[in-house]
Design a protein around this motif. Structure first.
Motif, PDB file in Angstrom:
ATOM      1  N   GLU A 159     -10.075  -0.437  -0.166  1.00 40.73           N
ATOM      2  CA  GLU A 159     -11.136   0.510   0.194  1.00 40.73           C
ATOM      3  C   GLU A 159     -10.523   1.867   0.491  1.00 40.73           C
ATOM      4  N   GLU A 160      -9.428   1.824   1.272  1.00 45.71           N
ATOM      5  CA  GLU A 160      -8.757   3.050   1.680  1.00 45.71           C
ATOM      6  C   GLU A 160      -8.216   3.781   0.451  1.00 45.71           C
ATOM      7  N   PHE A 161      -7.609   2.993  -0.436  1.00 42.19           N
ATOM      8  CA  PHE A 161      -6.986   3.625  -1.593  1.00 42.19           C
ATOM      9  C   PHE A 161      -8.022   4.167  -2.572  1.00 42.19           C
ATOM     10  N   ARG A 162      -9.163   3.523  -2.584  1.00 41.26           N
ATOM     11  CA  ARG A 162     -10.257   4.014  -3.412  1.00 41.26           C
ATOM     12  C   ARG A 162     -10.613   5.443  -3.004  1.00 41.26           C
ATOM     13  N   LEU A 163     -10.651   5.644  -1.691  1.00 39.91           N
ATOM     14  CA  LEU A 163     -10.952   6.982  -1.181  1.00 39.91           C
ATOM     15  C   LEU A 163      -9.855   7.953  -1.580  1.00 39.91           C
ATOM     16  N   VAL A 164      -8.610   7.506  -1.460  1.00 41.74           N
ATOM     17  CA  VAL A 164      -7.479   8.356  -1.848  1.00 41.74           C
ATOM     18  C   VAL A 164      -7.620   8.750  -3.323  1.00 41.74           C
ATOM     19  N   LEU A 165      -7.950   7.781  -4.144  1.00 37.96           N
ATOM     20  CA  LEU A 165      -8.093   8.053  -5.576  1.00 37.96           C
ATOM     21  C   LEU A 165      -9.183   9.078  -5.839  1.00 37.96           C
ATOM     22  N   LYS A 166     -10.303   8.913  -5.162  1.00 42.52           N
ATOM     23  CA  LYS A 166     -11.417   9.859  -5.331  1.00 42.52           C
ATOM     24  C   LYS A 166     -10.974  11.269  -4.965  1.00 42.52           C
ATOM     25  N   ARG A 167     -10.248  11.345  -3.835  1.00 44.93           N
ATOM     26  CA  ARG A 167      -9.796  12.649  -3.352  1.00 44.93           C
ATOM     27  C   ARG A 167      -8.819  13.267  -4.363  1.00 44.93           C
ATOM     28  N   LEU A 168      -7.905  12.437  -4.825  1.00 46.80           N
ATOM     29  CA  LEU A 168      -6.919  12.919  -5.797  1.00 46.80           C
ATOM     30  C   LEU A 168      -7.604  13.450  -7.043  1.00 46.80           C
ATOM     31  N   GLN A 169      -8.594  12.728  -7.457  1.00 45.39           N
ATOM     32  CA  GLN A 169      -9.271  13.103  -8.688  1.00 45.39           C
ATOM     33  C   GLN A 169      -9.949  14.448  -8.537  1.00 45.39           C
ATOM     34  N   GLN A 170     -10.492  14.680  -7.331  1.00 49.43           N
ATOM     35  CA  GLN A 170     -11.152  15.961  -7.112  1.00 49.43           C
ATOM     36  C   GLN A 170     -10.148  17.106  -7.055  1.00 49.43           C
ATOM     37  N   GLN A 171      -8.931  16.814  -6.536  1.00 52.71           N
ATOM     38  CA  GLN A 171      -7.958  17.887  -6.358  1.00 52.71           C
ATOM     39  C   GLN A 171      -7.104  18.145  -7.591  1.00 52.71           C
TER      40      GLN A 171
ATOM     41  N   GLY B 187       0.821  -1.208   0.000  1.00 50.80           N
ATOM     42  CA  GLY B 187       0.000   0.000   0.000  1.00 50.80           C
ATOM     43  C   GLY B 187       0.856   1.259   0.000  1.00 50.80           C
ATOM     44  N   GLU B 188       1.946   1.209   0.760  1.00 46.80           N
ATOM     45  CA  GLU B 188       2.839   2.376   0.821  1.00 46.80           C
ATOM     46  C   GLU B 188       3.545   2.598  -0.512  1.00 46.80           C
ATOM     47  N   GLN B 189       4.000   1.496  -1.097  1.00 48.04           N
ATOM     48  CA  GLN B 189       4.674   1.603  -2.403  1.00 48.04           C
ATOM     49  C   GLN B 189       3.735   2.221  -3.431  1.00 48.04           C
ATOM     50  N   GLN B 190       2.509   1.790  -3.354  1.00 46.45           N
ATOM     51  CA  GLN B 190       1.486   2.297  -4.261  1.00 46.45           C
ATOM     52  C   GLN B 190       1.333   3.810  -4.142  1.00 46.45           C
ATOM     53  N   ARG B 191       1.312   4.287  -2.902  1.00 44.84           N
ATOM     54  CA  ARG B 191       1.125   5.727  -2.694  1.00 44.84           C
ATOM     55  C   ARG B 191       2.354   6.502  -3.177  1.00 44.84           C
ATOM     56  N   VAL B 192       3.531   5.893  -2.982  1.00 45.95           N
ATOM     57  CA  VAL B 192       4.753   6.554  -3.479  1.00 45.95           C
ATOM     58  C   VAL B 192       4.686   6.660  -5.012  1.00 45.95           C
ATOM     59  N   ALA B 193       4.276   5.571  -5.647  1.00 48.33           N
ATOM     60  CA  ALA B 193       4.187   5.574  -7.112  1.00 48.33           C
ATOM     61  C   ALA B 193       3.196   6.647  -7.586  1.00 48.33           C
ATOM     62  N   MET B 194       2.116   6.809  -6.854  1.00 49.85           N
ATOM     63  CA  MET B 194       1.126   7.836  -7.207  1.00 49.85           C
ATOM     64  C   MET B 194       1.727   9.233  -7.067  1.00 49.85           C
ATOM     65  N   ALA B 195       2.407   9.442  -5.927  1.00 53.20           N
ATOM     66  CA  ALA B 195       2.999  10.758  -5.688  1.00 53.20           C
ATOM     67  C   ALA B 195       4.026  11.083  -6.772  1.00 53.20           C
ATOM     68  N   ARG B 196       4.834  10.087  -7.137  1.00 52.85           N
ATOM     69  CA  ARG B 196       5.864  10.288  -8.158  1.00 52.85           C
ATOM     70  C   ARG B 196       5.240  10.663  -9.497  1.00 52.85           C
TER      71      ARG B 196
END
Lengths: 261, 345
Positions: B167-179, B134-143
């Motif tokens: 589930e958690e990452f789904r929320l992150v994705l939604k938030r990212l998409q809005q921002q 999950g952490e690696q995934q978030r790093v890849a997104m940030a990069r």
């Protein structure tokens, strides 16, 4: 496992045999010359020169292998193309061909009767009996080892890392130097060491192309032929000791960097 | 925003052809399909990482078909994250900055924003291999996001995560998409995931787009058996159409409207099939009596397979309904469905 079975003891016996087979002659040779004869040998200017020539020519051959071989190794690791098998087969050829044949083959294109040899002569480059010739032969026999090691290193890096790098704005050059090289340099260095070791050990091809200037293996051979085992041993001991120390140093140097990285 | 026209990609055993897609600006577009359909290859083609045989890819009106990947402003996040193992988390994320016209202070500002947003501050100096999936995934997104890409390509970002993280990452994705202002194109083989995240989507199979449109449309009005099967329509039958009726073996189905005569398919969602112990007086045009062949637990729901003469239907019921109706294998039961719940193709 208290009762080790026949299979275990069988494999164990084979392992011991193989190790003994490799180490025994080497240890015997290393131990044979007296300290006196060793000192005497290394103080002999001809011996020292031949060892230095062996080392420097091999280092140069490894460097040339590195410069010319890296792009090819990268290409082989990354691209599929028609005739790739053929290219890989060609790269393997120097490993398969008997060494004197390599020498003869090189002489046959670089001799005066060949247009290429003629061109070299016109340019003032001499292969027969020259350091250039020695290095040429060494590159010929050593470059496959470098290419194979480097290709393995590149193979181990996911092309996706390079893809990501490029999608983030890096050119192919930047990607190679920032991603591929830092991840593959260890394999490349292993390849350089392998190539260097192979170059130092070459005798059969070099003796045909350049008896003089004398590299260490040719000198060992000459002393054996003219004076016998006893006179050739000290030179051999010096050659392999220096090589072992050099390679060991390189290894230590690189593993240390691994820890600090 | 992204428009793909008649794209043809041939790469090894993959042959993608006649790919036409139109994705609106700031959309969250889902590219769905079974494994091996060529989804990742299509993403890589959009990013410029695989050669295109013919056709066109345009982003914001600009033809990028022959532009090198570094000039496209398209970031890609792979399923296996592809983090640079020799760089720390912060340096992984920073990587793209030096190649962009972003000032150093602005870049660092952006880095700390992303670290915050994706909850990665405490990991900034760690090496990627010490991180969880999950952490690696978030790093890849940030990069991928630090360079402010015009388009963000996500290759099955959720499939390697366990359900809770998903589930958690789904929320992150939604938030990212809005921002973010990026148009997001995400690949998935899971329709439920696509439905939860996307607005628009396309289903790709065997190298071609089967159907594209709003998620609602794909779900409600699948135009082919493959799409129907993919979106989870369990009741899929080969039929013979005749006027307002369709015939499955010896069963007559009332379509409620006429359909061109001939061979075809109908599909019914299992949740649209109603079960009852007795014959009901209802407006539902189709009612059959059958026998329960099999009951399969699906967590909160049960799949009830009912044989009506030679035809097998599948209905979904809750555990409560299962107990209340005393459903068990071998029991005789009535099933009903509205003619509007029938999809024809």
């Amino acid at each position: 496992m208290r009762h080790k079975d026949f299979f275990f003891w069988g494999t164990f016996a084979c392992a011991v045999t193989v190790i003994a087979f490799i180490t025994l002659p080497l240890v015997q040779m290393l131990a044979a010359p007296s300290l006196e004869s060793l000192t005497e040998t290394i103080l002999d200017k001809d011996v020292l020169n031949s060892i230095l020539l062996s080392l420097s020519a091999a280092a140069l051959a490894a460097l040339i292998s590195f410069v010319l071989g890296t792009p090819l190794a990268y290409l082989l690791a990354r691209r599929e193309f028609r005739g790739k098998r053929l290219v890989e087969g060609i790269i393997d050829l120097p490993i398969i061909i008997p060494h004197p044949v390599v020498g003869i083959a090189i002489l046959s294109v670089t001799g005066r009767n060949h247009w290429f040899g003629q061109l070299l002569t016109d340019l003032g480059i001499r292969i027969m009996g020259s350091v250039t010739g020695i290095v040429t032969v060494m590159v010929f026999v050593a470059i496959p080892f470098y290419i194979k090691a480097a290709k393995e290193g590149f193979d181990a890096i996911s092309p996706r890392l390079e893809n990501v790098s490029r999608s983030l704005g890096a050119s192919m050059f930047s990607t190679f130097f920032r991603i591929t090289f830092p991840l593959a340099w260890r394999s490349m260095l292993a390849g350089i060491i392998m190539a260097c070791a192979r170059a130092i050990s070459e005798f059969g091809a070099i003796v045909i192309v350049a008896y003089h200037p004398m590299i260490a293996p040719v000198m060992i051979y000459e002393r054996f032929e003219s004076y016998g085992l006893k006179y050739s041993q000290p030179v051999a001991v010096w050659l392999i000791s220096i090589c072992l120390i050099l390679f060991l140093l390189l290894r230590i140097l690189t593993t240390r960097q691994k820890k600090s990285a | 925003m992204i428009s793909i026209e008649n794209l043809h990609i041939q790469l090894g055993e993959f042959d993608l052809h006649d790919i036409n897609l139109h994705i609106a600006e700031n959309d969250f577009f889902m590219l769905m399909g079974p494994s091996g359909a060529g989804k990742t290859i299509l993403l890589e083609a959009i990013a410029g990482l695989v050669p295109v045989k013919s056709g066109q890819i345009k982003v914001a009106g600009q033809d990028i078909t022959h532009l090198p990947p570094e000039k496209r402003g398209i970031s890609i996040v792979y399923q296996d994250y592809a983090l640079f193992p020799h760089l720390t988390v912060a340096n992984n994320i920073r990587y793209g900055l030096r190649f962009q016209k972003i000032e150093k202070t602005a870049g660092e500002q952006r880095l700390s924003e992303l670290l915050n947003l994706l909850n990665l501050q405490h990991l900034a100096n760690r090496s990627p291999e010490t991180l969880s999936g999950g952490e690696q995934q978030r790093v890849a997104m940030a990069r991928a996001l630090i360079v402010n890409p015009r388009v963000l390509l996500l290759d099955e970002p959720l499939s390697a995560l366990d359900p809770r993280l998903r589930e958690e990452f789904r929320l992150v994705l939604k938030r990212l998409q809005q921002q973010s202002t990026a148009t997001i194109l995400m690949v998935t083989h899971d329709f439920a995931e696509a439905l939860a995240l996307g607005h628009q989507g396309a289903i790709i199979n065997a190298g071609k787009i089967e159907q594209s449109g709003s998620m609602e449309e794909l779900f409600q009005r699948p135009q082919s058996t493959l799409v129907a099967d993919f979106v989870g329509m369990k009741n899929l039958f080969a039929v013979t159409f005749l006027g307002e009726k369709a015939r499955i073996k010896d069963l007559q189905i009332q379509l409620g409207h006429s359909h061109a005569d001939g061979e075809g398919f109908i599909a019914i969602r299992s949740e649209d099939i109603v079960l009852s112990a007795e014959q009901l007086q209802s407006s539902m045009r189709n009612s059959f009596q059958g026998m329960i062949k099999q009951i399969i637990s699906q967590g909160f729901y049960y799949e009830v397979h009912i044989a009506v003469s030679e035809v097998s239907f599948c209905a979904l019921v809750t555990k409560g309904a299962l107990l209340e109706m005393e459903l068990r294998e071998g029991k005789e039961i009535y099933l009903f469905f509205k003619s509007t719940a029938i999809h024809t193709f």
